[in-house]
Each structure stands twice: as structure tokens, then as C-alpha cells.
Design an enzyme around this catalytic site. Sequence first.
Site, short mmCIF file in Angstrom:
data_model
loop_
_atom_site.label_atom_id
_atom_site.label_comp_id
_atom_site.label_asym_id
_atom_site.label_seq_id
_atom_site.Cartn_x
_atom_site.Cartn_y
_atom_site.Cartn_z
N LYS A 62 22.77 -9.90 18.80
CA LYS A 62 22.10 -8.61 18.92
C LYS A 62 22.09 -8.12 20.70
O LYS A 62 21.73 -6.97 20.56
CB LYS A 62 20.14 -9.62 19.23
CG LYS A 62 19.54 -9.86 18.17
CD LYS A 62 18.05 -10.78 17.93
CE LYS A 62 18.29 -11.20 16.81
NZ LYS A 62 17.58 -12.74 16.28
N HIS A 106 16.54 -27.02 21.49
CA HIS A 106 15.92 -27.36 20.42
C HIS A 106 14.70 -27.83 21.43
O HIS A 106 14.02 -28.24 21.79
CB HIS A 106 16.58 -29.02 19.56
CG HIS A 106 17.47 -28.66 19.90
ND1 HIS A 106 18.78 -29.36 20.44
CD2 HIS A 106 18.60 -27.54 18.85
CE1 HIS A 106 20.14 -28.39 20.06
NE2 HIS A 106 19.83 -28.11 18.64
N ARG A 260 51.76 21.27 37.34
CA ARG A 260 51.38 20.16 37.85
C ARG A 260 52.26 19.67 36.27
O ARG A 260 52.42 18.34 36.15
CB ARG A 260 50.62 19.29 38.29
CG ARG A 260 50.44 18.28 38.70
CD ARG A 260 48.70 18.01 39.39
NE ARG A 260 48.04 18.32 38.53
CZ ARG A 260 46.89 17.96 39.44
NH1 ARG A 260 46.28 17.44 40.40
NH2 ARG A 260 45.63 18.33 38.73
C1 LIG Z 1 40.42 16.55 39.85
C2 LIG Z 1 40.29 16.97 38.69
C3 LIG Z 1 39.22 17.94 38.74
C4 LIG Z 1 37.67 18.35 39.86
O1 LIG Z 1 37.90 18.89 40.62
P1 LIG Z 1 36.44 19.28 41.16
O2 LIG Z 1 37.38 20.51 42.82
O3 LIG Z 1 36.85 17.29 42.57
O4 LIG Z 1 35.66 19.77 41.20
C5 LIG Z 1 39.12 18.57 38.03
N1 LIG Z 1 40.23 18.87 36.18
C6 LIG Z 1 41.64 18.20 36.75
C7 LIG Z 1 42.16 18.01 36.68
C8 LIG Z 1 41.17 17.41 37.75
O5 LIG Z 1 42.40 16.61 38.46
#
Ligand SMILES: *Cc1c(COP(=O)(O)O)cnc(C)c1O
Length: 494
Positions: A62, A106, A260
Site C-alpha cells: 500500500k 498485536h 557544445r
Molecule cells: C540550461 C539549459 C536550458 C535553460 O536555459 P535558461 O536560459 O535558464 O532558460 C535550456 N536548454 C538547455 C540545453 C540548457 O542547457
Amino acid sequence: MIIGQGIDAQVISDVTRLAERRPEFIDVVLTPAEREVFDVRKGKHQMEFLAGRFSIKEAYSKAIGTGIGSEAHWHDMEVLPNEAGQPVMVKHPKQDEAVAHISISHTGDTVHSSVILESLASLHQPVSERRPSWLEISAEALAHNVAYVRELTETNRFFAVVKANAYGHGLPQIVTAAKRAGVDGFAVATIDEGVWLRQFGVKLPILILGVTPATYVADLAKYDLIPVVASETWLDDALRQLKPEATLTVSVAVDTGMGRIGIRNRAELERVVAKLNATDDVVFQGIGMHFATADGNDTVYFEKQLAKWHELTDKLDLPADIWRHLANSGTSLWHEQPSTDAVRVGAAMYGFDASQGALPNRELQPVLSLKAELVHVKQVPAGTSISYGATYTTTEPEWIGTVPVGYADGYPRALQGMDVLLPDGRRAELVGRIAMDQFMIRLPEEMPVGTVVTLIGQVGDEEITLVDLANKMDTIPYEIATGLSPRLPRHLVK
Ligand SMILES: *Cc1c(COP(=O)(O)O)cnc(C)c1O
């Protein structure tokens, strides 16, 4: 944090009758180790033991919200006496996530039992509570910001970005507020951040924005986290390590100019899409990209990235219900929306201006305030030096207040000379160096110990924002927020 609780009661004579009629029932309920304990008990105590195990396992099922047999089977749970003879749950299906606190008692012919499941996340993270300096997290401000971004973007899904301890705001507080605000999912940077969310009881989709090493694919599947596929090599590694019975949900990262992570060419992207479409063990849920300049006032690079996105993804053989997610805060607030499937929003949800004043003001409310009580107040004569290095010397008799916040709390040394707000909105200047745990301010007059000063936040019409601090330090508000240390208690307020 308590993530589940369950109670149960059983009639001992009923259990006894069942065990007499169907002796195999005993071994259905009891593990071999429990059976050993059962075997050395005699008569009434034996049946109390059996009924107790029966009952506590029912209570456990539960507590996790299912019946026995779906997520918890009889032998998945084992309850043995500890050295003091008290029953302890030594094995259970949620032991990676939670401690099971149990109690069996119990009365007459009835055995009662209760189970409380406490998240391990809250046990592992030291929580600071007893300090006259703290962060206030406004649930109403967060709800306003979420609603505001939803309205502006007309997005179908709002993913709350809560990486790095929810931008320093505090993961449990922000997750609680964001769930109340009705967000559709969360986004984090690392797999552990995703696991913590599951341990907090989050059932919504969770995107992991950074690359997760493929070696963790079993945990990705177990915790139902959505990693990015940032290259074909990653996908091949992950599929090789995925167990046959496991399912992995993924989102593909496309690099259109952020430089990146993500796939940068059409041929690789087509191969990845083909592999994902051909693999039954994978749910191809999302495809996204990240803008590098959405919060700046030059739109040329933004447009270039968007064009690259179309070049790379138009007419790809994508699942019909895939989420295209491109927008961070900057894109959500200041651009035409490239997709209404989903946004990934951090800064705007926390209510700080990612553009630092470069772009038009939006109606966001800051979620975070940093406050502290004066712990020491004194009057000093002219010629008194204050703090390390004796960089500040009074030129007249002055009232000096000591604030229990320092650079170890994420209030950097370079903020020397900043202001704080007094309870009536007047400003008081920081004097001398900021130490690890404390700094001093010059008060306009004598004030009692316990006076609340605001380091970040609003008092009346006066305000000090994360952006003010960032500007003073020549950095971005993100860096100030994420630097706020776990040593500061976080209070979720209205
Ligand atoms: C951190 C991040 C975000 C958020 O960015 P904000 O500018 O804080 O809205 C969105 N997408 C990726 C890939 C991020 O690394």
C-alpha cells in the site's frame, strides 16, 4: 521526505486457519530467512509472526501504491528481528530509493502494521536548518512565471529546468512549487539529478540535457530518464549495453551553432533517426537544439541557427508524436516560437532577466530572496577598522551590524561595497571584506540584533536583484544563483 505510507490489519486466527489448510501458504509469504525464524517460534508466537509478516508486506504494497504481486512480491520483502528483537525491513523493492520504517503490533486476535517510506535523497543531503540567514522561495512567483511563459509561447509542454540544485534555489522546494504550478516535465543536466527527482516522487518526464555516459544506460532505463543522443557513437554504445527487457526513451540533440553537444550533419542525423525508428526497445520521444544568442539583441545568429535547424531536420522520418523542443528562456521571451511542442525554461521560471537589461522587460517575478538577521550590533569610534585586511576604517562614530552570510554561502568576496536593504527599505552599505561566513554593514542608527536585512529581494519599492549582483561582479545572474550554497536553508513560502 516521506514518499509513501501504508497500514494494514489482519486477524491472526484467520491467518492460522489458512496456514493449516494450505501449509504451502507459509512459504509463499515467508522468505527462507523468515521461515527459519518462524520455525524456532512455538504455538501462538509462531502464528503471530506469520500474521505480522503477512500484514507488514500488505502495508508495504500500500505504501508504494500497488497491490502485492505487481511491483512488490512476497519474497521481495524480508522482515527480520534485529538484535533487540524489533522487526526491521532488511530487503524491499525500493531500497535504492527509500528507507522503510515499519511497526507491527498485536491486540487480541489482530495484528496491525504500518510502513513509512522515507526518501534516501533527503537522508543523504545534509540540510541546513538552524541559521539566521536563509533563502525564501516564492511558490506564487514561480506559478506566475510558469503561467506567463505558457501564455506567451502557447507551448503544449513546459519543462522546468532544475539543474544545479534548481539554479541554486533548492531542488525540493522548486520541485514542490513547480509541481503545484502544473509543469509538464523537468530537465536536469546529469543523471544523478534525474535520479534525485525520481526519489522525490516525481512521475513526470525528465530530460537530461548533458551527455550521460552510455555505461549508465541501465539506470537511465530503470529510472525512466530521457538522455540526449548527441552522436551516432553514443547511440551504438547505449544500444549495445541496453538489457533485452529494458526500454530506453531518448531525445536527439542537434547542434545548429551552439557548438557544445549534438549532431551537426544531415547524414549522421538520418542514420541515427533510422536506427531509432528500427529499434523496438527505444522510444524516440524528442528532438531539440539550443540557441546561443536568444537573450541578446542581435538576431542574426539566432536566425542562422534556426535556418540550420530546418536544413538538418526538415523532412526527417520522425515519429508523428515527437516533441520538438528548441526554446530556452531567451527564445520563449523574446522570439517567435519555433515550436509549440515543448519549451525548456530555467531563468524565466526563476524570474530573473537572462538578458540583464539588454532586451525589453518582461513581467516576471523573482522567486528567490536572500535574507539574514543581524547577529551583532555595536557602535565604534572614528578610526576603527573592520574585517580582514583592515580595508575599511571609520571616519566618525558608526553603528556596525554583522550579517551571518559569507563567500562560502555563495555571496562572493567581490561584492564588497554592495548594499543590503533594511526593514524599511533604506540601503545599508557593506563595509570591509566579506569573510567566509560573515560580513559587516554600516547602519544609519542603532538597530536591534535580530533585525532582518535583505541581500537579494524586494522591500517596499526597493529591490536588489540577482542581476544587480551579477552586474557588480561582471558575470551573469545564473552564476550567482547556482553559487548559493547548500548551507543556506531554503524556505518555500506562499
Ligand atoms: C540550461 C539549459 C536550458 C535553460 O536555459 P535558461 O536560459 O535558464 O532558460 C535550456 N536548454 C538547455 C540545453 C540548457 O542547457
